[in-house]
Write an enzyme that holds these catalytic residues in place. Structure first.
Site: not given
Ligand code: GLU
Length: 427
Positions: A106, A146
């Site tokens: 993240k 996100d």
């Molecule tokens: N941000 C989204 C999540 O929390 C998607 C993450 C992604 O597609 O890598 O799942």
């Protein structure tokens, strides 16, 4: 006095419970309790007024035993390293529960896009990639959108990376705009994924969606598409909530006859903020922040931020509520979670319910690698299949072992990741 909320402590406590159940050995526990790698850095950006402002950026790679790290980048004024750590760990479990060959990462930047021009945001995106240009990549760690980031941010990041590394690397990042390496259905994927699991849960409970009502916290990307699909199944959403940037508080918007998503979108800004006065004009009751949780509905869908269902408000959940589907990451604190479990409310835990986004990101990578892009129907059908089988794997285990849905999801995810670490000879 309540202890200040620490999402990483919460993620570790959830993990410890699963580790105890799975009787994980000490080194495996130690390895999975903490991220493998963390990056914290400064991003100097020349602002529109000519002055340089320095932003703080993060990337945390929790685990990549099952594949390259994967996870979004949040732009948020209250971002912290512990939030990013927790979210990276939840990404590991999320990719594992839907059984896609990716790990968990993240990222974040402490900033508020409400007060930044597009050019300034571009500067932050490019600066973020410059700081990490050797530590992310299609085979290392793959970012995505996100909270308060979207396709155009991803494209600036991709462009910076491709300039540095001289070549085309569409697999660097997902959530790209369609036509620029993005996948059809990616925008809808997280919200739709939530409702695929709600649909399966209702089926298992023998409840017709047409007879149900829901209240939703949030009105961003996840909430909007969840509402759409739930309404298509015949459900009625009577309340949504959103953050009010001017007042710095949340409000809930209620219409007992059912909200009209298209009309509400007309009066919503790009951050999901609904105009209060205009909503009142359309016949919505505007209520104080927490009202979304008190509604007499069958289903609650927290689809905003972490730390929203807490000891302070969990007892306000109406006795009629049968199900909670967590569209957000980490919306429920462990204390509140206990109350929900004791009340026998059916829970679809966050990293299962909201796994649709990353699952579609995985499809986007597959399409980029083939350089061949699927029709939207094919993307959504594959997404539905993945979410449906992940839901049933968790639900079957919960039934068989008579455990809470969150615990069952953890057991499946953690045991897969632990096995990958063992198979690689790490532990
Ligand atoms: N941000 C989204 C999540 O929390 C998607 C993450 C992604 O597609 O890598 O799942």
């Amino acid at each position: 006095m309540n202890k200040p909320f620490n999402p990483f402590a919460m993620a570790q406590a959830q993990f410890d419970k699963a580790a105890d159940f799975l009787e994980l050995d000490e080194p495996t526990r130690e390895l999975l309790r903490n991220p493998l790698r963390e990056y914290q850095f400064s991003i100097p950006v020349r602002m529109d007024d000519g002055k340089v402002k320095v932003f703080r950026g993060f990337r945390v790679q929790h685990n990549d035993a099952r594949g390259p790290g994967k996870g979004g980048i949040r732009f948020h004024p209250h971002e912290t390293i512990d939030t990013v750590r927790a979210l990276s760990m939840w990404m590991t479990w999320k990719c594992s529960v839907v059984d896609i060959p990716l790990g968990g990462s993240k990222g974040g930047v402490i900033c508020d896009p409400h007060n930044l021009s597009m050019r300034e945001q571009e500067g932050i995106c490019r600066g973020w990639v410059r700081q990490l240009s050797r530590d992310i990549g299609p085979l290392i760690d793959v970012p995505a959108p996100d909270i308060m980031t979207a396709g155009h941010h991803m494209l600036w990041m991709l462009d910076e990376f491709e300039t540095i590394h001289r070549g085309h690397f569409p697999g660097l990042i997902t959530g790209k705009p369609v036509g620029m390496g993005g996948s059809l259905g990616r925008t809808e994927a997280t919200g739709y994924g939530v409702i695929y699991t709600v649909r399966e849960a209702l089926k298992a409970m023998n409840i017709d969606p047409k007879t149900t009502t829901a209240s939703v916290q949030g009105f961003g990307n996840v909430a909007q598409y969840a509402i759409r699909l739930y309404q298509e199944l015949g459900g009625k959403v009577i309340c949504v909530s959103c953050w009010d940037q001017n007042d710095q508080v949340s409000y809930s918007f209620r219409k007992k006859s059912g909200i009209d998503i298209d009309a509400l979108l007309q009066i919503t800004d790009r951050f999901g903020g609904i105009d209060k006065a205009k909503a009142q004009g359309l016949g919505y009751e505007v209520l104080a922040g927490d009202a979304w949780i008190e509604q007499e509905v069958d289903i609650l869908i927290p689809a905003a931020m972490e730390n929203q269902v807490t000891v302070e408000n969990v007892n306000k959940i109406h006795s009629k509520v049968k199900m909670i589907a967590e569209g957000a990451n980490g919306p429920t604190t462990p204390e509140a979670d206990k109350v929900i479990a004791e009340r026998n409310i059916f829970l679809i835990p966050d990293f299962l319910a909201n796994a649709g986004g990353v699952t579609c990101s995985y499809f986007e990578q597959v399409q980029c690698n083939m350089n061949y892009y699927w029709e939207k129907g094919e993307v959504l059908q594959n997404l539905d299949n993945k979410m449906t089988s992940a839901f049933h794997a968790v639900h079957d285990l919960a039934k068989k072992r008579k455990v809470y849905m969150r615990d069952a999801a953890y057991f499946i995810s953690v045991s897969r990741v632990a096995q990958a670490c063992r198979d690689r000879g790490w532990v």
